[in-house]
Design a protein around this motif. Sequence first.
Motif, PDB file in Angstrom:
ATOM      1  N   LEU A   4      59.665  93.600  83.341  1.00  0.00           N
ATOM      2  CA  LEU A   4      59.909  93.903  81.931  1.00  0.00           C
ATOM      3  C   LEU A   4      58.635  94.406  81.262  1.00  0.00           C
ATOM      4  N   ALA A   5      57.512  93.769  81.593  1.00  0.00           N
ATOM      5  CA  ALA A   5      56.235  94.207  81.029  1.00  0.00           C
ATOM      6  C   ALA A   5      55.933  95.643  81.454  1.00  0.00           C
ATOM      7  N   HIS A   6      56.230  95.971  82.705  1.00  0.00           N
ATOM      8  CA  HIS A   6      56.027  97.334  83.201  1.00  0.00           C
ATOM      9  C   HIS A   6      56.880  98.325  82.403  1.00  0.00           C
ATOM     10  N   SER A   7      58.134  97.958  82.143  1.00  0.00           N
ATOM     11  CA  SER A   7      59.025  98.830  81.369  1.00  0.00           C
ATOM     12  C   SER A   7      58.493  99.048  79.959  1.00  0.00           C
ATOM     13  N   VAL A  14      51.677 103.962  78.591  1.00  0.00           N
ATOM     14  CA  VAL A  14      50.408 103.463  79.121  1.00  0.00           C
ATOM     15  C   VAL A  14      50.643 102.801  80.473  1.00  0.00           C
ATOM     16  N   GLN A  15      49.582 102.647  81.237  1.00  0.00           N
ATOM     17  CA  GLN A  15      49.655 101.944  82.511  1.00  0.00           C
ATOM     18  C   GLN A  15      49.574 100.445  82.243  1.00  0.00           C
ATOM     19  N   LEU A  16      50.433  99.673  82.908  1.00  0.00           N
ATOM     20  CA  LEU A  16      50.451  98.227  82.687  1.00  0.00           C
ATOM     21  C   LEU A  16      49.095  97.597  82.994  1.00  0.00           C
ATOM     22  N   ASP A  17      48.411  98.074  84.037  1.00  0.00           N
ATOM     23  CA  ASP A  17      47.107  97.508  84.394  1.00  0.00           C
ATOM     24  C   ASP A  17      46.084  97.640  83.269  1.00  0.00           C
ATOM     25  N   ASP A  18      46.281  98.622  82.385  1.00  0.00           N
ATOM     26  CA  ASP A  18      45.341  98.844  81.289  1.00  0.00           C
ATOM     27  C   ASP A  18      45.609  97.958  80.075  1.00  0.00           C
ATOM     28  N   CYS A  19      46.790  97.314  80.029  1.00  0.00           N
ATOM     29  CA  CYS A  19      47.120  96.566  78.813  1.00  0.00           C
ATOM     30  C   CYS A  19      47.725  95.189  79.083  1.00  0.00           C
ATOM     31  N   LEU A  20      47.709  94.722  80.333  1.00  0.00           N
ATOM     32  CA  LEU A  20      48.335  93.442  80.667  1.00  0.00           C
ATOM     33  C   LEU A  20      47.370  92.292  80.463  1.00  0.00           C
ATOM     34  N   VAL A  21      47.861  91.230  79.826  1.00  0.00           N
ATOM     35  CA  VAL A  21      47.104  90.002  79.655  1.00  0.00           C
ATOM     36  C   VAL A  21      47.958  88.880  80.237  1.00  0.00           C
ATOM     37  N   LEU A  22      47.471  88.208  81.287  1.00  0.00           N
ATOM     38  CA  LEU A  22      48.156  87.055  81.871  1.00  0.00           C
ATOM     39  C   LEU A  22      47.399  85.812  81.452  1.00  0.00           C
ATOM     40  N   SER A  23      48.118  84.787  80.993  1.00  0.00           N
ATOM     41  CA  SER A  23      47.416  83.580  80.582  1.00  0.00           C
ATOM     42  C   SER A  23      48.293  82.354  80.761  1.00  0.00           C
ATOM     43  N   LEU A  24      47.651  81.221  80.815  1.00  0.00           N
ATOM     44  CA  LEU A  24      48.320  79.926  80.831  1.00  0.00           C
ATOM     45  C   LEU A  24      48.006  79.279  79.499  1.00  0.00           C
ATOM     46  N   GLY A  25      49.014  78.910  78.756  1.00  0.00           N
ATOM     47  CA  GLY A  25      48.775  78.284  77.469  1.00  0.00           C
ATOM     48  C   GLY A  25      49.303  79.092  76.322  1.00  0.00           C
ATOM     49  N   SER A  26      48.756  78.840  75.152  1.00  0.00           N
ATOM     50  CA  SER A  26      49.302  79.442  73.930  1.00  0.00           C
ATOM     51  C   SER A  26      48.317  80.414  73.289  1.00  0.00           C
ATOM     52  N   MET A  33      48.330  94.999  73.441  1.00  0.00           N
ATOM     53  CA  MET A  33      48.389  94.471  74.792  1.00  0.00           C
ATOM     54  C   MET A  33      49.799  93.971  75.102  1.00  0.00           C
ATOM     55  N   VAL A  34      50.153  93.977  76.385  1.00  0.00           N
ATOM     56  CA  VAL A  34      51.390  93.357  76.850  1.00  0.00           C
ATOM     57  C   VAL A  34      50.962  92.023  77.446  1.00  0.00           C
TER      58      VAL A  34
END
Length: 103
Positions: A4-7, A14-26, A33-34
């Motif tokens: 879904l983030a890729h879509s 934009v390329q997902l690698d350029d705007c993806l933020v993965l995190s644990l927590g709030s 950013m996605v």
Amino acid sequence: ALLLAHSIASARGVQLDDCLVLSLGSDAPRAGMVQCVSQREGEAVGVHRVIFYSRHEQIEFAHEAEERDIYAAGAIEAGSWLLKQPAGLYSAAEWLAPSHSAV
């Protein structure tokens, strides 16, 4: 969630690698950013939410399991499918493909 983030990134051009933020927590969402957050809340057996924030709205997908048995059943079903495949590396998407008929 990542599909879904890729879509969403593709729709924004934009390329997902350029705007993806993965995190644990709030962590608070960051502009432009996605963000994919994994957070365990309360004593619930299995509550999973994927939330996409934008400046003007948010989109949320949720799944709530009532018992842990569903996870064990899914693991057994995936393992049974895997035993029938040639040696190799497989993704959950391949197991969940429309040609696979779940019991």
